[in-house]
Design an enzyme around this catalytic site. Sequence first.
Site, PDB file in Angstrom:
ATOM      1  N   THR A 118       0.993  -1.109   0.011  1.00 45.23           N
ATOM      2  CA  THR A 118       0.004   0.028  -0.232  1.00 45.23           C
ATOM      3  C   THR A 118       0.906   1.185   0.080  1.00 45.23           C
ATOM      4  OG1 THR A 118      -1.776  -1.317   1.301  1.00 45.23           O
ATOM      5  CG2 THR A 118      -1.662   1.284   1.125  1.00 45.23           C
ATOM      6  N   ALA A 251     -20.340  -1.103  16.418  1.00 43.57           N
ATOM      7  CA  ALA A 251     -19.796   0.037  17.316  1.00 43.57           C
ATOM      8  C   ALA A 251     -18.774  -0.886  18.208  1.00 43.57           C
ATOM      9  CB  ALA A 251     -20.717   0.645  18.070  1.00 43.57           C
ATOM     10  N   CYS A 259      -3.674  -1.921   8.578  1.00 46.77           N
ATOM     11  CA  CYS A 259      -3.952  -1.001   7.622  1.00 46.77           C
ATOM     12  C   CYS A 259      -4.796   0.490   7.849  1.00 46.77           C
ATOM     13  CB  CYS A 259      -5.087  -1.866   6.734  1.00 46.77           C
ATOM     14  SG  CYS A 259      -4.121  -3.093   5.930  1.00 46.77           S
TER      15      CYS A 259
END
Length: 434
Positions: A118, A251, A259
């Site tokens: 990434t 939640a 990431c």
Amino acid sequence: MVGTGYVGLVSGACFAEFGHDVVCVDKDESKTARLLRGEIPIYEPGLDQLVADNVRAGRLSFTTVLADAVPGSAAVFIAVGTPSRRGDGFADLTYVYAAAEEIARTLDGYAVIVDKSTVPVGTGRQVQRIIRETRPDADFDVASNPEFLREGSAIEDFMRPDRVVIGTTSDRAREVMRALYRPLFLLETPIVMTTLETAELIKYAANAFLATKITFINEIADVCERVGADVQDVAKGMGLDGRIGKKFLHAGPGYGGSCFPKDTRAIAQSARQAGAPLRLVETVIAVNEERKRAMAERVVAAAGGSVDGATIGVLGVSFKPNTDDMREAPSLDIIPALQQAGATVQAFDPAAVHEATKLLPDVRWCSDAYEAAAGADVLVLLTEWNEFRALDLERVRSLLARPIVVDMRNVYRQAEMTAAGLTYHSIGRASIAD
């Protein structure tokens, strides 16, 4: 496959399963030696068998020498780490650029150099420049092929992805990439062909959006607690809208892992450098960091306002279930805060203890969930491993010094906790006592 971390090892094994010959390269001699012995250095369900099958079939091998892997390869994937750089949060591309330079020296014919790591927008162009400067005579193209693997279900995500993104404007490179992913074409998997820059941004934009969904529902949970609503019902009502979807509307104590924290910081920094700041993402980052710290305060409040001298039992410390990844896990904020408040922490995690011991050395590690509950003044359910979903609640009640449970993942129903005689605190729902 240059790099045998999470992305490199999973991708390499899956490409081998597709029928390709794959050589995974890593300079870490101890890691490579373990892989050669058949030991998997990360926890990922099914990966050990996948690696073993493809090594046995002769399609997957491991080495520490890049020159043994690159010559003759149709594609060379860069799958090294891009951690957040200290100080500014930008992605540290040192390993990517070092890999590009070393790959350039070993090229002996046409190959596609593929960024699997990434990386921020513009990295592919920089990789292209490094290779060209290192080897002016090299015959190559650069492509971006971002990964979308979820830890805990990475093999399934690779084999049956929502989409495959390939960024390159070279027809020659596109043909090589199509050949690599041919099994997915047969499954009619959407293949998004685009430019280098667009492919690089897709990955960051996707993760930033998912992190935003998580943070949004966490803030809605806080509102629910104030007004008497149930965040799970709110999330269900929202998620049934096809424009929103139900995923990532759970939640909890905030996002963590390898990431989302890193990628949100990197895209925010990149956007600022480009003169187009992402104020929404910057807010998401700030809110998430504050939320992880605030979760310790919830435990203190559940204990009656102080945990000084108390024993806190913790179930799960990895950032999510089905992984041993501790990177930026909420537990790394919550547990130290409780210890600083005077608590003794005892914990159990099905897979992450080896890693967690190094990061949380003052925790007493237990052999199962019930040992973590024994003698605890508060039991905190922090990571929703499946084995925590059907605990013997009467046994838990009998083991606890005080019958207090803080469920940060909303695993249990309030009524069943009350029936077991437990004072129950969850996220985005009213707390109830026996």
